[in-house]
Design an enzyme around this catalytic site. Structure first.
Site, PDB file in Angstrom:
ATOM      1  N   HIS A   1       8.026  -8.774 -18.108  1.00  0.00           N
ATOM      2  CA  HIS A   1       7.283  -8.207 -19.237  1.00  0.00           C
ATOM      3  C   HIS A   1       8.036  -8.373 -20.553  1.00  0.00           C
ATOM      4  CE1 HIS A   1       9.573  -4.335 -18.445  1.00  0.00           C
ATOM      5  NE2 HIS A   1       9.487  -4.255 -19.768  1.00  0.00           N
TER       6      HIS A   1
ATOM      7  N   ASP B   1       9.283  -8.165 -11.412  1.00  0.00           N
ATOM      8  CA  ASP B   1       9.315  -8.124 -12.876  1.00  0.00           C
ATOM      9  C   ASP B   1      10.567  -8.826 -13.403  1.00  0.00           C
ATOM     10  OD1 ASP B   1       8.927  -7.580 -15.514  1.00  0.00           O
ATOM     11  OD2 ASP B   1       8.678  -5.425 -15.282  1.00  0.00           O
TER      12      ASP B   1
ATOM     13  N   SER C   1      14.674  -2.368 -20.690  1.00  0.00           N
ATOM     14  CA  SER C   1      13.954  -3.317 -19.835  1.00  0.00           C
ATOM     15  C   SER C   1      14.722  -4.624 -19.751  1.00  0.00           C
ATOM     16  CB  SER C   1      12.563  -3.580 -20.399  1.00  0.00           C
ATOM     17  OG  SER C   1      11.734  -2.452 -20.276  1.00  0.00           O
TER      18      SER C   1
END
Length: 711
Positions: free
Chosen positions: A84, A220, A646
């Site tokens: 992402h 991810d 992230s």
């Protein structure tokens, strides 16, 4: 000498760090006391984690694209980050004919790697404390403007002193609500190329349904490579550039782990508000965030209605939609979590304790009215806070407002230029700018977005805080206003550039809307500047007093996109009756069997490639299986992180990569305001699953040859 002293102090106290709450600056870890991290599993010295003069872990950690984290995993500039985090770049490199977002992509040799336009990574070179230097020039009697001006002057001087004539990017940031100051020296690399990404059905498996939820089964991750010039220095993209040889890259562990095992995360957490008062939290969850949620949902609905009709639009708006959807669910979950966990009540207890201390005769003059002033600020500016949230979503999601204002200003400059050569060069610049702005632009979508966002703003913002200009327009006519504007599309903007007309520009209704709103926004900001200055001062004094009133407590600084380290362990969450754990009994990991169990053929969120299903059924896990026999996908730890983390590496006690942090859990979405010790967890994608997807699923095993694998 000062740096050596700080390092020695840091080393002497580092091994006594309490391994729990807090995102710690490297130089602030020395303030902690408590449990010995070595007993918890840390095998590294402080010098191996953070060093100015020698290779250390910090040299493998980069800020990725300004809003995420990544880690170097090879001696040839290879890096891992979240899918992402790379999503926007992957989408930008995709077309309906070569849809890397949907189908995945892997470069089988370096010449096939795709330059990611506009993407850069940032390495931290060093940091230092300038608190004493700046605070020596400040006092509590000066005005807010005097304070701002002195700080700004010192910032400029510090940046100039350390930039080495532009070689480095230097930033100075305040911490602890403006009570301390540190500067950071960075080096930015701007040639970054996409090496590989799993298909969306793996990288975004679970979609919005599983976002912020546990159990997760998401691959991810994405893979990029950093390039430099022949001497290893930052350079713009060139086919002559070579892979960067980083000072350090992370070994990747294939070893099993279990609950209680040591884990640490390094990265660039975005922003927390752990010292926000109960008044600020009340404003946030009862006024501000509801506005954010409502506006985000409206924007998502507009985008999706057009994305579902056209694959090109779906790719072009994929990143924007994903970002809005992520924060939409986060803000909604934060409201629920704060109310459920009694966050406001906990803050009120802390404030009662503070006020007792502040009311003592020796503290009264400086601290006695601080909380009352903060309470009054939120009461006075409540409507403005709501306006800011609706305005933020309106300006972020409606491109026409910013495009009209920006290009309108450029057109005026162009028409006013009298030098022929300069005018020709300016025309080329504006033409290129138009191409970039409208490259992946859907006019019909944007016309609908403008109508929707302005209508919502008008419906929800109270008159005393609203833009007067927006109050005069009919939102339902704005679609036609945009459609008939100079700025309607790249074609109309270029047509005007080729045949400029001042009268036409000055009467353009979209430009009038944009400039009218911008003027109102500035006036509104100016109206509240005195309130904001007073609040900033009160907030600074509140934290200063909070620290003095709790002398035995160590306070960590709020996150502000600077590099941090957080210590913790592999952890479990209490099992919930409303969740399906797909056969996993020990609730700290998920496996590929659970991923396949969620599979729904053709579903936008839960579809899977047939090859993954076949490999899972054949138990073809290779060297990436856990010692217990399963192929891990995601796992939990109790590290303290937030947005910006992230893509951060989660490492074992040897500094070996065991996974990539990518999410938090819904039970603790109030975590940016208060650390929920029982509930707050980090969700990570297991490094073994990352390598399995690269090698067994994608056939890109050649990349593993440049990595350091620890078996």
């Amino acid at each position: 000498m000062k740096r050596i002293f700080l390092l020695l102090t840091f080393m002497m106290s580092f091994l006594q760090v309490k391994a729990d709450e807090g995102m710690w600056l490297m130089m602030l870890v020395k303030r902690l006391n408590g449990q010995d991290l070595q007993k918890k599993g840390l095998k590294l010295t402080p010098e191996e984690i953070y060093s100015v003069n020698n290779s250390s872990l910090k040299d493998a950690i980069v800020q990725f694209g300004g809003g995420c984290t990544a880690e170097m995993v090879s001696k040839e500039g290879l890096l891992f980050t979240n899918h992402h985090c790379g999503y926007g770049n992957i989408a930008a490199l995709s077309t309906p004919e070569r849809d890397h977002l949907t189908n995945g992509f892997w470069a089988m040799k370096k010449s096939e790697e795709l330059p990611a336009k506009g993407l850069s990574v940032r390495f931290l070179v060093r940091m230092d404390d300038v608190t004493q230097r700046i605070n020596a020039k400040l006092n509590n009697t000066m005005s807010a403007k005097e304070r701002r001006d002195i700080i700004a002057e010192e910032y400029k001087a510090i940046e100039k002193e350390n930039s080495e004539n532009g070689k480095y990017v230097v930033t100075v940031r305040d911490f602890y609500n403006g009570n301390e100051f540190y500067y950071f020296v960075y080096q930015d690399y701007k040639d970054v190329r996409l090496v590989g990404t799993p298909p969306n059905s793996i990288g975004k498996f679970g979609g919005d349904t599983d976002n912020w939820e546990w159990p997760r089964h998401t691959g991810d991750f994405s893979v990029f490579r950093v390039y430099a010039d022949q001497n290893g220095n930052p350079a713009e993209y060139s086919p002559n550039n070579v892979p960067l040889k980083p000072k350090h890259h992370l070994p990747i562990s294939l070893k099993s782990f279990k609950p209680g095992d040591f884990a640490m995360i390094m990265g660039y957490p975005g922003r927390t508000n752990r010292y926000l008062t109960s008044y600020g939290i009340d404003q946030m969850v009862n006024k501000d965030y509801p506005g954010w949620v409502a506006a985000s949902k409206s924007a998502m609905d507009v985008m999706k209605s057009y994305m579902d009709q056209d694959q090109a639009t779906k790719l072009n708006y994929a990143s924007q939609y994903a970002s809005v959807a992520n924060y939409w669910k986060n803000r909604a979950g934060t409201i629920e979590s704060v109310n459920k966990n009694g966050t406001i009540q906990d803050k009120q207890k802390l404030e009662e304790s503070f006020q007792k201390w502040a009311s003592k005769p020796e503290n009264q003059e400086l601290y006695g009215n601080v909380l009352a002033d903060i309470k009054n600020y939120y009461r006075t500016t409540s409507a403005r806070g709501v306006e800011r949230n609706y305005a933020a979503q309106m300006t972020r999601n409606s491109k026409y407002l910013s495009y009209a204002a920006g290009l309108g200003s450029m057109f005026k400059t162009y028409m006013a230029e009298t030098d022929a050569a300069k005018k020709a060069e300016l025309k080329k610049t504006i033409s290129s700018r138009i191409d970039a702005m409208y490259e992946k632009f859907n006019p019909a979508l944007e016309q609908e977005m403008l109508k929707t966002m302005v209508q919502l703003y008008r419906d929800k913002v109270r008159n005393e805080a609203a833009s007067p200009y927006l109050q005069t327009v009919n939102p339902q006519l704005l679609g036609d206003v945009a459609k008939n504007s100079i700025f309607a599309s790249a074609a109309t903007a270029k047509a005007f550039l080729n045949n400029p007309d001042a009268a036409k520009l000055n009467t353009d209704a979209l430009l009038k809307l944009a400039t009218g709103y911008n003027a109102d926004a500035k006036a509104l900001s100016d109206k509240y500047v005195a309130y904001d200055d007073q609040f900033s001062n009160s907030n600074r004094l509140y934290f200063d007093g909070l620290r003095k009133s709790h002398p035995n407590q160590e306070f960590y600084p709020d996150a502000n996109s600077t590099m941090r380290v957080t210590f913790g362990k592999i952890a479990t969450l209490p099992v919930r009756a409303d969740r399906d754990y797909h056969g996993v009994k020990n609730n700290f990991y998920t496996d590929i069997d659970g991923m396949v169990a969620k599979y729904k053929k053709g579903d936008e969120e839960f579809d899977l490639p047939q090859r993954l299903i076949d490999l899972a059924k054949a138990r073809d896990y290779g060297q990436y299986a856990d010692a217990a026999g399963y192929l891990p996908v995601n796992f939990l730890s109790d590290n303290d992180i937030t947005g910006g983390n992230s893509g951060s590496p989660i490492m074992n006690g040897n500094g070996e990569l065991i996974g990539l942090a990518f999410d938090g859990n819904s039970e603790a979405l109030s975590g940016d305001i208060v650390f929920e010790e029982e509930w707050q967890k980090t969700i990570n994608v297991d490094a073994r699953f990352v390598l399995w997807v690269i090698d067994k699923f994608s056939g890109a095993g050649h990349l593993l040859n440049e990595m350091t694998l620890v078996k």
